[in-house]
Design an enzyme around this catalytic site. Structure first.
Site, PDB file in Angstrom:
ATOM      1  N   CYS A   1      -2.745   7.684   5.025  1.00 30.33           N
ATOM      2  CA  CYS A   1      -2.702   7.307   3.608  1.00 30.33           C
ATOM      3  C   CYS A   1      -3.927   7.855   2.883  1.00 30.33           C
ATOM      4  O   CYS A   1      -3.916   8.007   1.672  1.00 30.33           O
ATOM      5  CB  CYS A   1      -2.698   5.788   3.447  1.00 30.33           C
TER       6      CYS A   1
ATOM      7  N   GLU B   1       0.894  -1.156   0.000  1.00 28.24           N
ATOM      8  CA  GLU B   1       0.000   0.000   0.000  1.00 28.24           C
ATOM      9  C   GLU B   1       0.929   1.201   0.000  1.00 28.24           C
ATOM     10  O   GLU B   1       1.667   1.411   0.951  1.00 28.24           O
ATOM     11  CB  GLU B   1      -0.900  -0.074   1.239  1.00 28.24           C
TER      12      GLU B   1
END
Lengths: 520, 520
Positions: free
Chosen positions: B297, B260
């Site tokens: 994120c 990720e």
């Protein structure tokens, strides 16, 4: 030979195209002659055109309903059937495969298309998940985008133009640009005309399917490197699959490659069953090894016995039986050469010939070879696939050595164990070891024959396939062309039907952690 | 500072180890000082030892029952809670994150562990599929093998040692060798002691979990290249994720990397909603941008408005509001530097400062920048992530330009649309475009805040994650550590309980194409 005019062109969207000057022809392996029809190699301009049409088709195609896509798949199946005997005759001429086998393969191909049609009509395959509350989040699988799919030489129908990969991608909602296998361009052409007819008949967007011809690796590499392509599916050699994998993983935007690269499909025989029915098993093994001239990804290319004692009668039956086995023409001259070279190489690296069928000119000769477990453990290259009607006997001196061979195996499509109940109870840990090595474990059967249904896995750890978490046969194959997306706090009017409270498709969903097929 | 003796060693199996001479220390970003405890960098010998123990543990661990693994996960959660305030204080000192945030993150971490425990106790997650007949084939998900997992800097608990990736891998049946993030080694150490306690208490095989420290990329690369490792999970920078991906895909036996790698998480504002509640949305956007000093994120690093007219009041409210926003210490000095460098670079490439909070020494200053859609379309680099409390306003001159920006987006973890019902009805195609760009689409909300449940997707097309068909949050994250296997013609006594006719776990299965949770 043909009632449909085979023009030898590409199918770019709904039009046939032949911009390039390079041509190639197919070979009839039974008659040992080149067939007259010339096929045009696709130019990069034609591939670009196919991909641009696919990119334009995607936003339209992904919005078709499951029922519309199902009707499209069913129309393809119907139009393949409508090609009649011509398709079977053409396929037989350029593959050397017998008519009954190809008739069966056609049934399998249309069966796959209808199975995927039923799967998407039923609808639960999207793995809908709903969690209400704050926030309200809902997940389902969506199509990944334009796919590049490669035909395999050994199944001119079932793993080719309208084969399992194409059916899965179209079912998921992905346009397909198909690279036809140069060993069966007539067959590919005819099936492409059937798909074109189905597109027009069910009013699918132009570009949802195109087919290009190409004999060079460059055509495939061009597809795998192209920014419009979101996934690649391939069935063929390790070398071919690996080259595509390397290209696809080194792009600026990497994409998944689903490559089925073959396998030796080891078969383990345990002591009890060898004593109980060694000779009968020998005959079954020989049938499986020579079935379809050994041209299956699941051909049992290696078998292992636990000791001289237990295996004596079995080996002797194999030696007697192999002489009566028949070989046959292989798919292409290149494949035939590679087969006999593979046998020679095995002998050079220390394998002994256990037996062989009589030689026939221009045909593959069934072979059984033998090597000790010790040698096989020293030199893993001896256990690589030789595509064709041969199998390598790994002669273990003890059950411990048999286990060592199992532990040292590379990734496989299948692994098989033959054992009595007592054998299997005693050696349950062998199942456990083999489960880490293969996508499918078979008890008291043979790996040839791959059922097409919800439960099949045709895949396995590298180098059998990449990635291991995929299958290229069965309905689970659809997930290779999907990814999950989550809709957060969506008003009902923007949600796809699969995720609406009223559950209009009555699909099975995971709602707040519980499965149901009713309304939310 | 600490009641548990923090020794600064690796956890290799059930033992602490400090073979190497290289050490490092953690930094307290609030006090702006290095903390006294020295941590040992792992040697390659220690990493090998951890991996060898993991490889030995795998055959034992994969055979534990779901109930046993669930008890293990629950024991980890309990033992994390037992660490009490010490864990929170230590995490706060070395991350600069406030205590309430870390208390919440601890709840999330233990919640994730318990959610995975419940998921495997219930059991249907294995996607059991049964087709009876000839052959009888049965499919389910099995664990992929030893995993290498990397801690993220920005969630010292929830995306770290016992975070979502570890929980998913252990739930699936995979041993974990964990590479601790060097920014929070005290926290990592404490959580590793909790896992060790749980291993001993629930009698899990030694090696099912190990933790190594490392400040250099080499430690991570060593893990990704190691033949024992079957999958990598990583949360962090694009550069870090890409380097692991390259190593893992170029191995002799390639393995999947679930990385990720962040996202700019674009937020699109449509004209009607800007007119209706522009100023209120401005305040909500500022809250989301500056939440947790922007260290998520899913931080909304970019927002797009459709025209000067509609956006005027909204932009003016943002400019007024930003001055009152507070920054704060960032996780590490390196991250703080990178943030302010990122802001400077944006200005150099043509972005104007729309507003900023007052500067504070050694803290991140919240920023709003602005660039025209025209410039953003010319130079995609301007749309790359700047990790921290800033957001870039893309000023489209028209709704058409807004659509162009949407179409040109790279892959994202999230994409958000704000609109009235009329806006959304009129621009439903924007949802459609953004669905191809992101793993999660949010309507009238903000991307920060990631619900942990069955439906969440925390993933998205490259460069947000690799591969797009994964999620690192929510129960579907378990599938990253699995592959399907098919059991053909197995006697009942060799089948796992999930596939036995009697369905002893009462799980949901697809039996001959129909879902049921009863006996076959």
């Amino acid at each position: 030979m043909s009632r449909t005019l085979i023009t030898g062109l590409q199918l770019i969207g709904n039009n046939f195209s032949g911009e390039g000057d390079d041509t190639f022809r197919a070979f009839d392996p039974r008659q040992q002659q080149w067939l007259p029809q010339e096929f045009r190699e696709a130019t990069t301009g034609e591939i670009d055109a196919a991909l641009n049409l696919a990119a334009k088709a995607f936003p339209l195609y992904k919005k078709t309903t499951a029922a519309q896509r199902a009707a499209f798949l069913e129309a393809i199946a119907d139009d393949i059937v409508s090609l009649g005997d011509e398709l079977i005759n053409v396929a037989s001429a350029e593959s050397g495969l017998p008519l009954p086998r190809l008739q069966g393969e056609r049934d399998r191909t249309t069966g796959q298309l209808r199975l995927f049609a039923n799967t998407i009509k039923e609808g639960s395959w999207v793995n809908a998940r709903i969690n209400t509350g704050t926030p309200d989040v809902r997940q389902m699988q969506i199509p990944i985008g334009v796919t590049g799919i490669f035909g395999a030489s050994n199944f001119p129908l079932a793993f080719s133009v309208a084969g399992g990969d194409t059916a899965a991608a179209l079912a998921a909602g992905c346009p397909v640009v198909f690279k036809a296998h140069p060993a069966h361009p007539h067959t590919s052409y005819l099936v492409a005309t059937a798909i074109r007819k189905a597109i027009l008949r069910t009013q699918m967007p132009e570009g949802v399917f195109s087919m290009v011809h190409g004999t060079s690796h460059e055509t495939g590499q061009y597809l795998a490197a192209h920014p419009i392509v979101s996934a690649i599916a391939f069935t063929g050699s390790f070398r071919g699959g690996k080259a595509l994998y390397e290209t696809a993983t080194r792009r600026a935007v990497p994409i998944p490659v689903y490559a089925e690269m073959g396998s030796v499909n080891p078969v383990f025989f345990l002591p009890g069953i060898l004593r109980e029915k060694g000779p009968a098993l020998a005959m079954q093994l020989l049938q499986s090894v020579t079935l379809g001239v050994g041209q299956f990804c699941t051909n049992p290319g290696m078998f292992i016995t636990p000791s001289e004692d237990a295996a004596a009668a079995f080996i002797s039956a194999l030696q007697q039986g192999i002489g009566a086995m028949s070989g046959g023409p292989m798919l292409t001259p290149g494949i035939l050469d590679a087969y006999h070279n593979g046998i020679r190489l095995l002998q050079q690296t220390g394998a002994a010939v256990l037996g062989a069928a009589p030689d026939t000119a221009q045909q593959a000769t069934p072979y059984l070879l033998q090597v000790s477990a010790e040698k096989a453990l020293e030199n893993p290259a001896i256990c690589h696939e030789v595509f064709g009607p041969s199998s390598l006997h790994i002669h273990a001196g003890s059950i411990d050595e048999l286990y060592q061979v199992a532990r040292k195996l590379e990734g496989q499509l299948t692994a098989t164990i033959h054992g009595t109940e007592a054998d299997l109870q005693q050696h349950a840990d062998l199942v456990d070891i083999l489960r880490e090595k293969a996508g499918r474990i078979i008890i008291n059967g043979f790996p040839t024959g791959v059922a097409v249904n919800q439960s099949m896995v045709h895949g396995g750890p590298w180098p059998a396939t990449t990635p291991a978490a995929g299958t290229s046969v069965g309905t689970a194959a659809i997930y290779r062309f999907c990814r999950p997306v989550c809709y957060q706090d969506f008003p009902a009017y923007l949600l796809p039907p699969e995720l609406q409270d009223s559950n209009p498709m009555h699909i099975w969903r995971l709602v707040n952690g519980d499965f149901s097929n009713t309304q939310k």
